[in-house]
Design a protein around this motif. Sequence first.
Motif, mmCIF file in Angstrom:
data_model
loop_
_atom_site.group_PDB
_atom_site.id
_atom_site.type_symbol
_atom_site.label_atom_id
_atom_site.label_comp_id
_atom_site.label_asym_id
_atom_site.label_seq_id
_atom_site.Cartn_x
_atom_site.Cartn_y
_atom_site.Cartn_z
ATOM 1 N N HIS A 57 -5.612 7.896 -5.052
ATOM 2 C CA HIS A 57 -4.359 8.449 -4.519
ATOM 3 C C HIS A 57 -3.163 7.683 -5.091
ATOM 4 N N TRP A 58 -3.231 6.326 -5.091
ATOM 5 C CA TRP A 58 -2.144 5.527 -5.658
ATOM 6 C C TRP A 58 -1.931 5.866 -7.126
ATOM 7 N N VAL A 69 -9.674 -1.806 -1.515
ATOM 8 C CA VAL A 69 -9.465 -0.571 -0.769
ATOM 9 C C VAL A 69 -10.456 0.457 -1.305
ATOM 10 N N PRO A 70 -10.748 1.486 -0.521
ATOM 11 C CA PRO A 70 -11.691 2.517 -0.979
ATOM 12 C C PRO A 70 -11.215 3.187 -2.281
ATOM 13 N N GLN A 71 -12.161 3.633 -3.071
ATOM 14 C CA GLN A 71 -11.862 4.287 -4.348
ATOM 15 C C GLN A 71 -10.926 5.477 -4.149
ATOM 16 N N GLN A 77 0.806 -1.211 0.000
ATOM 17 C CA GLN A 77 0.000 0.000 0.000
ATOM 18 C C GLN A 77 0.842 1.265 0.000
ATOM 19 N N GLN A 78 2.113 1.115 -0.336
ATOM 20 C CA GLN A 78 3.007 2.263 -0.457
ATOM 21 C C GLN A 78 4.084 1.923 -1.468
ATOM 22 N N PHE A 79 4.873 2.882 -1.867
ATOM 23 C CA PHE A 79 5.986 2.629 -2.779
ATOM 24 C C PHE A 79 7.143 2.152 -1.903
#
Length: 181
Positions: free
Chosen positions: A142-143, A135-137, A90-92
Amino acid sequence: RPCNIVYDVLDAMIAFPSDNDNATFEALCNALVRRTVFVTGAVDMDGCPEADRGEVAFIGRSNVGKSSLVNMLTNRKSLAFTSKTPGKTQQFNYFAVNDKPDLERQIRFGDDVAGSADRDAFYIVDLPGFGFAKVPQQQRQHWSDFMDEYLRLRPNLRVVFHLIDARHGPTEEDGRIMRKV
């Protein structure tokens, strides 16, 4: 540079084929990737490490195998977290390859560690997947925005590997990503 020597060996192996086996190729890969450590997980451009070396990024749908590939390339079983559940990355996630010895001690404990990165040091970046993640839209958006910004603005991004699930082929989202890269 150690990488140049490995590439010369690979060129010679191609020019003079023999009974090269998996162990030979694994040994060459291990010569290219000598030390690897998790550096940081970035959720925006400000969270990315200093752009002081080349970066190799892995993108693709959720659960296509990006983190598993990072583990295979670094010869580490659990460097990058893997799961059967889509959307765990969920992150880079930044991994320093061939950085200075004991960098992990510096990152984890704040110790001042002497030395410097090898000349062939680089980052592997494991990006969140797109598609199946539950995950929420707003989080998906954001991603997507972060990835767009990263691909456009990261000055040291050298190569992007876009993984596609061979069982399903490229999706519309894969096509959109390919056009950006």
